[in-house]
Design a protein around this motif. Structure first.
Motif, PDB file in Angstrom:
ATOM      1  N   SER A  26     140.536  51.600  11.357  1.00 48.58           N
ATOM      2  CA  SER A  26     140.922  51.140  13.048  1.00 48.58           C
ATOM      3  C   SER A  26     140.314  51.365  14.102  1.00 48.58           C
ATOM      4  CB  SER A  26     142.418  52.030  13.434  1.00 48.58           C
ATOM      5  OG  SER A  26     142.519  53.540  13.271  1.00 48.58           O
ATOM      6  N   SER A  27     138.811  51.649  13.963  1.00 54.27           N
ATOM      7  CA  SER A  27     137.837  52.137  14.894  1.00 54.27           C
ATOM      8  C   SER A  27     136.430  51.294  14.188  1.00 54.27           C
ATOM      9  CB  SER A  27     137.531  53.040  15.367  1.00 54.27           C
ATOM     10  OG  SER A  27     138.696  54.073  16.267  1.00 54.27           O
ATOM     11  N   THR A  28     136.191  50.510  13.477  1.00 51.69           N
ATOM     12  CA  THR A  28     135.345  49.805  12.668  1.00 51.69           C
ATOM     13  C   THR A  28     134.364  49.746  13.879  1.00 51.69           C
ATOM     14  OG1 THR A  28     136.620  48.728  11.426  1.00 51.69           O
ATOM     15  CG2 THR A  28     134.519  48.638  10.952  1.00 51.69           C
ATOM     16  N   GLU A  29     134.612  48.725  14.736  1.00 51.68           N
ATOM     17  CA  GLU A  29     133.312  48.611  16.169  1.00 51.68           C
ATOM     18  C   GLU A  29     132.984  49.734  17.025  1.00 51.68           C
ATOM     19  OE1 GLU A  29     133.549  46.005  19.535  1.00 51.68           O
ATOM     20  OE2 GLU A  29     134.591  44.969  17.634  1.00 51.68           O
ATOM     21  N   LEU A  30     133.616  51.053  16.985  1.00 50.96           N
ATOM     22  CA  LEU A  30     133.776  52.434  18.214  1.00 50.96           C
ATOM     23  C   LEU A  30     132.297  52.945  16.673  1.00 50.96           C
ATOM     24  CD1 LEU A  30     132.788  54.274  19.630  1.00 50.96           C
ATOM     25  CD2 LEU A  30     135.535  54.419  19.461  1.00 50.96           C
ATOM     26  N   ALA A  31     133.127  52.919  15.265  1.00 54.35           N
ATOM     27  CA  ALA A  31     131.855  53.860  14.749  1.00 54.35           C
ATOM     28  C   ALA A  31     130.473  53.214  13.918  1.00 54.35           C
ATOM     29  CB  ALA A  31     133.065  53.489  13.504  1.00 54.35           C
ATOM     30  N   GLU A  32     131.111  51.976  14.190  1.00 53.79           N
ATOM     31  CA  GLU A  32     129.146  51.010  14.043  1.00 53.79           C
ATOM     32  C   GLU A  32     128.447  51.752  14.710  1.00 53.79           C
ATOM     33  OE1 GLU A  32     128.263  48.547  11.601  1.00 53.79           O
ATOM     34  OE2 GLU A  32     129.931  48.525  10.787  1.00 53.79           O
ATOM     35  N   LYS A  33     129.151  51.435  16.523  1.00 52.68           N
ATOM     36  CA  LYS A  33     128.398  52.298  18.054  1.00 52.68           C
ATOM     37  C   LYS A  33     127.391  53.278  17.362  1.00 52.68           C
ATOM     38  CE  LYS A  33     130.096  48.918  20.955  1.00 52.68           C
ATOM     39  NZ  LYS A  33     131.189  48.618  21.998  1.00 52.68           N
ATOM     40  N   ILE A  34     128.571  54.456  17.011  1.00 49.44           N
ATOM     41  CA  ILE A  34     128.333  56.012  16.947  1.00 49.44           C
ATOM     42  C   ILE A  34     127.435  55.991  15.303  1.00 49.44           C
ATOM     43  CG2 ILE A  34     128.647  58.145  15.786  1.00 49.44           C
ATOM     44  CD1 ILE A  34     132.122  57.233  17.052  1.00 49.44           C
ATOM     45  N   ALA A  35     127.233  55.302  14.409  1.00 47.14           N
ATOM     46  CA  ALA A  35     126.468  54.763  13.643  1.00 47.14           C
ATOM     47  C   ALA A  35     124.838  54.414  13.894  1.00 47.14           C
ATOM     48  CB  ALA A  35     126.383  54.569  12.232  1.00 47.14           C
ATOM     49  N   ASP A  36     124.886  53.535  14.790  1.00 47.06           N
ATOM     50  CA  ASP A  36     123.543  53.285  15.412  1.00 47.06           C
ATOM     51  C   ASP A  36     123.409  53.932  16.491  1.00 47.06           C
ATOM     52  OD1 ASP A  36     123.641  50.432  13.833  1.00 47.06           O
ATOM     53  OD2 ASP A  36     124.962  49.704  15.508  1.00 47.06           O
ATOM     54  N   LEU A  37     123.540  54.608  17.667  1.00 49.30           N
ATOM     55  CA  LEU A  37     123.644  56.106  17.952  1.00 49.30           C
ATOM     56  C   LEU A  37     122.768  57.060  17.783  1.00 49.30           C
ATOM     57  CD1 LEU A  37     125.883  55.731  21.128  1.00 49.30           C
ATOM     58  CD2 LEU A  37     123.558  54.771  21.069  1.00 49.30           C
ATOM     59  N   THR A  38     123.299  57.055  16.050  1.00 50.14           N
ATOM     60  CA  THR A  38     123.241  58.895  15.731  1.00 50.14           C
ATOM     61  C   THR A  38     122.361  58.743  14.994  1.00 50.14           C
ATOM     62  OG1 THR A  38     125.040  58.541  14.302  1.00 50.14           O
ATOM     63  CG2 THR A  38     125.641  60.119  15.992  1.00 50.14           C
ATOM     64  N   ILE A 283     141.897  46.692  35.036  1.00 49.10           N
ATOM     65  CA  ILE A 283     142.813  47.665  34.670  1.00 49.10           C
ATOM     66  C   ILE A 283     141.713  48.451  33.944  1.00 49.10           C
ATOM     67  CG2 ILE A 283     144.292  48.568  32.089  1.00 49.10           C
ATOM     68  CD1 ILE A 283     146.011  46.479  33.744  1.00 49.10           C
ATOM     69  N   VAL A 284     140.683  49.602  33.646  1.00 49.37           N
ATOM     70  CA  VAL A 284     139.941  49.620  32.723  1.00 49.37           C
ATOM     71  C   VAL A 284     140.218  51.220  31.380  1.00 49.37           C
ATOM     72  CG1 VAL A 284     137.426  50.744  32.851  1.00 49.37           C
ATOM     73  CG2 VAL A 284     138.292  48.764  34.683  1.00 49.37           C
ATOM     74  N   ALA A 285     139.429  50.443  30.168  1.00 49.96           N
ATOM     75  CA  ALA A 285     139.916  51.658  29.035  1.00 49.96           C
ATOM     76  C   ALA A 285     138.638  51.981  28.091  1.00 49.96           C
ATOM     77  CB  ALA A 285     141.380  51.061  28.808  1.00 49.96           C
ATOM     78  N   THR A 286     139.112  52.619  27.448  1.00 42.93           N
ATOM     79  CA  THR A 286     137.810  52.221  26.970  1.00 42.93           C
ATOM     80  C   THR A 286     138.172  51.983  25.539  1.00 42.93           C
ATOM     81  OG1 THR A 286     138.771  54.872  25.699  1.00 42.93           O
ATOM     82  CG2 THR A 286     137.833  55.371  27.701  1.00 42.93           C
ATOM     83  N   ASP A 287     136.884  52.278  24.761  1.00 44.40           N
ATOM     84  CA  ASP A 287     137.804  51.545  23.107  1.00 44.40           C
ATOM     85  C   ASP A 287     138.351  52.627  22.097  1.00 44.40           C
ATOM     86  OD1 ASP A 287     135.067  53.396  23.143  1.00 44.40           O
ATOM     87  OD2 ASP A 287     134.385  51.960  21.687  1.00 44.40           O
ATOM     88  N   SER A 288     138.627  53.921  22.687  1.00 41.15           N
ATOM     89  CA  SER A 288     139.868  54.690  21.986  1.00 41.15           C
ATOM     90  C   SER A 288     140.837  53.930  21.353  1.00 41.15           C
ATOM     91  CB  SER A 288     140.173  56.118  22.932  1.00 41.15           C
ATOM     92  OG  SER A 288     141.496  55.357  23.502  1.00 41.15           O
ATOM     93  N   VAL A 289     141.380  52.765  22.436  1.00 35.61           N
ATOM     94  CA  VAL A 289     142.427  51.484  22.183  1.00 35.61           C
ATOM     95  C   VAL A 289     142.007  50.639  21.756  1.00 35.61           C
ATOM     96  CG1 VAL A 289     145.032  51.112  22.278  1.00 35.61           C
ATOM     97  CG2 VAL A 289     144.540  53.535  21.883  1.00 35.61           C
ATOM     98  N   PRO A 290     141.446  49.910  20.847  1.00 34.38           N
ATOM     99  CA  PRO A 290     140.719  48.551  20.986  1.00 34.38           C
ATOM    100  C   PRO A 290     141.477  47.367  21.698  1.00 34.38           C
ATOM    101  CG  PRO A 290     140.060  49.389  18.754  1.00 34.38           C
ATOM    102  CD  PRO A 290     140.838  50.229  19.588  1.00 34.38           C
TER     103      PRO A 290
END
Ligand code: R5P
Length: 309
Positions: A26-38, A283-290
Motif C-alpha cells: 500500500s506504500s511501495t512508492e514511499l517505501a522506495e523513496k525511504i530506501a533511497d534516502l536512507t 488541496i495539498v496532502a502528503t503521500d500517507s494516503v497516495p
C-alpha cells in the motif's frame, strides 16, 4: 524462494546495513523513496488478492537476522491493508527477522481511541493488540489524531509531525506570512506549527460534533482574515465537511484566497469537488494516503526517524 544478494546490493549493504526496508504493497512508492534516502536495502513483496477477497503476501528477499521496517499505510481499504501489515510482520519474523518496525504513514482506526457512547469499543486498542500478535515490535506513524491513542499500544509507538513539510510547500510557493487556520481547537497545535514556518498569524475555529449523526457545526470568532491568504491546516480531510464549513466562514469574513493542507487526504466520495466548489483554490496532502493530491512526501521525515532508531 529468497533471492541471493546482487553485487550492487552487497555494496549498499556494506555502506548502510542498519536495517532493511520492506516495500509494503500500500506504500511501495514511499517505501522506495525511504530506501533511497536512507540507503537501506529493499525487500520486495509479492502480493495479490484471492478471488474471495483475502490478501496474500510473500517476501522476495532474505530478512534473516535483520531489523526490518515495513512501510505500509492503512488507508482505504483499511482492513485489507491492516491484514497485509500483519501478514508481512509474521512473514518477517518467521523468516528470521530479529526486529520488526512498522512504518504506518496513516494509521486507521486511531480516531476511535476512547469510548464516546455506551456500548462502543476502542478500535485502536484492538488494532494495536493485533499488530503485536503479528510480530510488530515498534511503530512509527505521522500525525495521529490524538497522541493519547499511542498509550493503547503494548509496544513503543510514536507519531511524527508532517506539518512543517506542508508549510514549507506553501513557503516555496511564496506564501510568506499566510494566515494559518485550524478548523477546530484540537488542530490549533497544527496551525501553530505551520505558523512557525510561514511567519503569519494562527487562529482556530470552534467545531462541535453530534456523536449520533456525525454532523459537525463550526463557529468562528471574528478572524482578522479580510484581504488575506488563508491556509486551513488539519490532520485529516475525510468527507471534506470540516474544510467546506471553514471555507464558508472565511469567505463570509472576507479572506482573499483560501487553500487547504492536511497530512492524511482520505478525501472520500466527492470531498475534493465539494472543497473546491467552496472556494478553496488548492488541496495539498502528503503521500500517507497516495493520491493526486499527495504533493508532499513523508520520505524525508520517516527516513530521519528510521536512521535515529
Ligand atoms: C477531526 O477532528 C479531524 O481533525 C478532522 O477535522 C476530521 O476528521 C475531518 O473530517 P471531515 O473531512 O469528514 O470533516
Amino acid at each position: 524462494m529468497f533471492k541471493g544478494k546482487t553485487k550492487s546490493q552487497t555494496a549498499r549493504v556494506e555502506g548502510n546495513h542498519k536495517m532493511k526496508i520492506i516495500l509494503g504493497p500500500s506504500s511501495t512508492e514511499l517505501a522506495e523513496k525511504i530506501a533511497d534516502l536512507t540507503g537501506f536495502e529493499k525487500v520486495s513483496v509479492a502480493s495479490r488478492v484471492f478471488p474471495d477477497g483475502e490478501s496474500y503476501v510473500r517476501l522476495e528477499n532474505s530478512v534473516m537476522d535483520e531489523h526490518v521496517a515495513i512501510v505500509n499505510t492503512t488507508s482505504k481499504p483499511q482492513d485489507s491493508n491492516l491484514m497485509q501489515l500483519g501478514f508481512l510482520a509474521n512473514a518477517a519474523k518467521r523468516n528470521g527477522a530479529k526486529k520488526v518496525t512498522a512504518i504506518v504513514p496513516y494509521l486507521a482506526y486511531a480516531r476511535q481511541d476512547r469510548i464516546f457512547l455506551e456500548g462502543e469499543n476502542v478500535s485502536i486498542e484492538t488494532v494495536a493488540a493485533m499488530l503485536k500478535a503479528a510480530g510488530i515490535d515498534q511503530l512509527v506513524t505521522a500525525n495521529i489524531h490524538a497522541e493519547t491513542a499511542l498509550d493503547k499500544f503494548p509496544f513503543p509507538a510514536k507519531t511524527l509531525t508532517a506539518i512543517p513539510l506542508l508549510a514549507e510547500y506553501f513557503l516555496k510557493k511564496g506564501f510568506t506570512k499566510a494566515f494559518a487556520l485550524a478548523p477546530d481547537k484540537g488542530a490549533m497545535y497544527i496551525a501553530q506549527q505551520a505558523q512557525q514556518i510561514l511567519g503569519g498569524e494562527a487562529e482556530n475555529l470552534e467545531k462541535q460534533r453530534d456523536r449520533h449523526t456525525g454532523q459537525t457545526t463550526q463557529t468562528g470568532v471574528h478572524l482578522k482574515v479580510k484581504g488575506k491568504t488563508v491556509i486551513i491546516f488539519d490532520d485529516i480531510i475525510s468527507t471534506g465537511g470540516t474544510i467546506v464549513g471553514a471555507a464558508k466562514i472565511l469567505r463570509e469574513q472576507g479572506a482573499a484566497r483560501i487553500y487547504t493542507a492536511c497530512v492524511h487526504g482520505l478525501l472520500v466520495g466527492d470531498a475534493e469537488k465539494r472543497i473546491l466548489d467552496a472556494g478553496v483554490e488548492e488541496i495539498v496532502a502528503t503521500d500517507s494516503v497516495p493520491s493526486k493530491n499527495s504533493k508532499v512526501t513523508l520520505a524525508p521525515l520517516l527516513s530521519e526517524a528510521l536512521k535515529a532508531l
